[in-house]
Write a protein that holds these residues in place. Structure first.
Motif, PDB file in Angstrom:
ATOM      1  N   LEU A 170     -25.090  28.073  22.746  1.00 54.54           N
ATOM      2  CA  LEU A 170     -25.262  26.815  23.471  1.00 54.54           C
ATOM      3  C   LEU A 170     -24.568  26.813  24.834  1.00 54.54           C
ATOM      4  N   ALA A 176     -30.088  25.944  23.243  1.00 57.56           N
ATOM      5  CA  ALA A 176     -29.970  25.116  22.033  1.00 57.56           C
ATOM      6  C   ALA A 176     -30.985  25.514  20.966  1.00 57.56           C
ATOM      7  N   GLU A 200     -24.387  18.225  29.061  1.00 53.57           N
ATOM      8  CA  GLU A 200     -25.132  19.209  28.268  1.00 53.57           C
ATOM      9  C   GLU A 200     -25.009  18.902  26.780  1.00 53.57           C
ATOM     10  N   ALA A 230     -28.026  18.169  24.249  1.00 52.83           N
ATOM     11  CA  ALA A 230     -28.201  18.990  23.050  1.00 52.83           C
ATOM     12  C   ALA A 230     -28.239  18.123  21.802  1.00 52.83           C
TER      13      ALA A 230
END
Length: 715
Positions: free
Chosen positions: A206, A225, A264, A268
């Motif tokens: 990730l 992801a 982020e 995700a």
């Protein structure tokens, strides 16, 4: 510290995650206990988790359980999920937790680049990309040789190697997660948590800082992801109708370039929800454990990740869990304000497994606080079972409840510091009659004084005060424990908890009035004790503070001294162990020019590792000038002369330098030794005399609580 008037209606309300109904909003965060044997859950592990479930915790989340055991594992003491042979232990754990009426979640992990067992077994570590980041290891200079040896022994001194997993291997690891989840369902547990944080393999994919791939699993966030989403989808397909699926993600990574950002993480989390997650558990991670471990995963800031959880909660429609020094009052507020739906507590539930029951009973003041000392965490660095400074039963839950005494005694405890108060508490719980004597005007001893520089210590003192008051312990302050007085009380046993002895430096000038020991500093700061020979303005400040009540409150002293501190600008602290290091930082933050002289290599002993590394960094950042291998040779009215031994990389002395530092005040933070002189004076008066705490062995709060517990349990 929680108070009697605080209510916890949000924490104690029922909730639901996926198919699972929970009795309240408190979870036990995953904390590795290293109690399993070759992947098999043992009875000690079950006892540990059941104690927290019986204490009212709505859902227990286990420590890391390896989906590919032993491949991808960090310890042979973590539970395995890769074979049916592990089912009996998992089933026994699930059954035992269910007997308490609460729920069990199994955390599923592939450790990737920190899978120490792969290194031991000479397998390359499975990673998205070969690591490029070089860790700053300078903090290890403050580790003892023994600590370094124990850390190295975990991998047998073997050097790690790396293997970038292929697309086919990604599919195989995904299958391992799905198969592990099926075994969790078979065991009867209620939920799984897929760990996508803390640098483990899914987290590695990730984060841009770990993933440099150019295939469909690298590059964009959606690609990075992808692996985690495929795992979530596979687990959801396998068990989604039967088990709740939690996903753990770092709301932010600390340290290093290209670290995972909160933006982020929230994006995700939306992908994880779409893939089939029932809840998101928001944590944090410091990418270099030797420099920012106390940023994450185990922060020193209270409620460290609440705002990170709030950001994720705005992005998803499923429940969000917050963790990171979540005290009960912090968790209640977070849920009330809509920043989280559930709270997870780790270290706090190690300190007090009965937390939820105490909140539900309306007695939050009875919750034993975690003092954020990192003693528990330290043990994981060498694969040992965590200890707790304030709860000696951690790892051996069979020590409780205390056995009731069959022969009630009168116990006289001398000293109302942590060792004395804990002795009184435990002995009274067991049915003894206890009298505590202390010559000062307040409870706490060195614990009170230490809370000036370490505020997290004060809630422990408040708890000890509350508990001894609740139990009706007879505490007599301003009372000198003379042999005559003790004899008149006719005790069966005397327990000496009088603390350590602090000496003045045995060097020229060590008796000058501006040279202080811990005892004289305490007298000046509190207005209690012998301040004869001190400058008039110091004595006046102490008396004024006492009259105004300021010196009764460590919090007020901390605040007032930020603006007014009646001492010169130049301070030399001699001794860089736990006390000296914290005191140097405290004074530097109040505008003093501080020079710290330490006669050894390692600063901050015996602080636990993560706390020590952070304390050294903070002290340096505060502007303290530190000299290691330094020995004071003379003190004058305005400076300290000292010599510094220069060392090579092997520790051999290569030369000596003569230096000096300006000093309008000198503080001796070394020369501390255990002693209980009253023991000799009681010979022939009391047959049974015990010694606890620093009077027995200087080991600060952990030593005080543990020795007191042992002695009081044996009475």
């Amino acid at each position: 510290m929680a108070t009697k008037t605080q209510t916890y209606t949000h924490l104690l309300s029922a909730g639901r995650i996926g198919p699972v109904q929970l009795n309240n909003r408190v979870m036990m965060s995953a904390m590795d206990m290293n109690l399993s044997a070759d992947g098999v859950v043992e009875q000690e592990d079950i006892d540990h988790f059941v104690a927290r479930a019986a204490g009212g915790t709505g859902m227990i989340i286990t420590g890391c359980c390896s989906v590919g055991y032993p491949v991808g594992s960090t310890s042979k003491k973590e539970p395995g999920l890769s074979d049916d042979k592990f089912l009996p232990g998992l089933t026994a754990l699930a059954d035992a937790v269910h007997e308490t009426g609460n729920k069990l979640c199994i955390q599923m992990v592939h450790h990737g680049k920190v899978a120490r067992i792969d290194t031991i077994d000479e397998r390359p570590l499975q990673v998205p990309s070969t690591p490029r980041q070089k860790l700053d290891l300078s903090a290890l200079a403050d580790n003892t040789p023994g600590e370094l040896a124990k850390m190295a022994a975990v991998t047998g001194g073997k050097q790690e190697s790396y293997h970038e997993v292929t697309v086919e291997e990604i599919a195989e690891i995904t299958r391992l997660y799905a198969d592990a989840a099926r075994r969790v369902r078979t065991s009867g547990a209620d939920a799984v948590e897929i760990h996508c944080a803390h640098g483990y393999i899914l987290s590695g994919f990730l984060s841009r800082a770990d993933n440099f791939r150019t295939d469909e699993y690298g590059g964009s966030l959606e690609n990075r992801a992808r692996f985690a989403c495929e795992v979530i989808a596979a687990v959801n397909e396998a068990v989604g109708e039967d088990l709740a699926i939690l996903v753990r993600v770092s709301g932010r990574e600390f340290g290093g370039s290209d670290a995972l950002s909160t933006a982020e993480a929230t994006a995700a989390a939306r992908m994880f929800e779409k893939a089939g997650a029932d809840a998101i558990d928001v944590t944090g991670w410091g990418r270099n454990p030797f420099s920012n471990f106390t940023d994450g995963p185990l922060p020193d800031q209270v409620g460290a990740y609440v705002d990170l959880a709030a950001a994720v909660k705005q992005a998803v429609t499923i429940p969000v869990v917050t963790v990171g020094r979540v005290l009960p009052e912090v968790g209640e507020q977070a849920i009330a304000e809509g920043k989280a739906d559930y709270v997870a507590m780790g270290r706090q539930l190690l300190a007090d497994p009965d937390l939820v029951n105490k909140l539900r009973a309306g007695t939050p003041e009875r919750v034993r606080p975690c003092i954020n000392c990192y003693v528990c965490v330290q043990e994981n660095f060498w694969d040992a079972t965590p200890l707790c400074a304030v709860n000696p039963a951690l790892g051996n839950e069979t020590l409780l409840p205390f056995p009731t005494t069959q022969a009630r005694k009168h116990i006289v405890v001398v000293g109302a510091g942590p060792a004395g108060l804990e002795t009184a508490r435990v002995a009274t719980e067991r049915g003894h009659r206890v009298t505590v004597l202390d010559k000062t005007d307040r409870l706490g001893g060195t614990l009170w004084f230490s809370s000036l520089t370490t505020p997290a210590n004060y809630p422990l003192l408040e708890w000890l005060k509350n508990e001894t008051a609740r139990l009706g312990v007879d505490i007599r302050l301003n009372t000198e424990a003379t042999p005559e007085l003790i004899a008149s009380l006719r005790p069966d046993t005397v327990v000496l908890a009088t603390g350590a002895v602090r000496d003045r430096p045995q060097i020229p000038g060590g008796d000058l009035p501006h040279v202080h020991t811990g005892d004289t500093m305490r007298a000046l700061m509190t207005g209690v004790g012998d301040t004869a020979g001190q400058p008039w303005y110091l004595r006046a400040a102490g008396k004024l503070g006492k009259l105004s009540g300021i010196t009764k409150s460590p919090r007020l002293i901390r605040e007032v001294t930020k603006k007014f501190l009646p001492m010169g600008k130049d301070v030399v602290v001699i001794g860089g162990s736990l006390v000296g290091l914290e005191l140097a930082e405290f004074l530097a933050e109040r505008g003093r020019r501080v020079t710290l002289l330490h006669d050894e290599q390692q600063l901050g002993l015996p602080m636990a590792l993560p706390r020590r590394w952070t304390a050294v960094r903070h002290t340096t950042e505060a502007g303290v000038t530190i000299h290691k291998h330094a020995h004071a040779t003379r003190i004058t009215k305005d400076q300290v002369d000292f010599e510094v031994e220069d060392k090579d990389r092997k520790g051999n002395t290569t030369g000596t330098r003569q230096l000096s530092a300006p000093a309008s005040m000198v503080i001796m933070a070394s020369g501390v030794s255990p002693a209980a002189p009253l023991k000799e004076l009681l010979k022939g008066i009391v047959d049974d005399v015990r010694v606890v705490g620093d009077a027995d062995s200087v080991d600060y709060i952990q030593g005080a609580i543990h020795t007191a517990w042992k002695v009081a349990s044996d009475l």
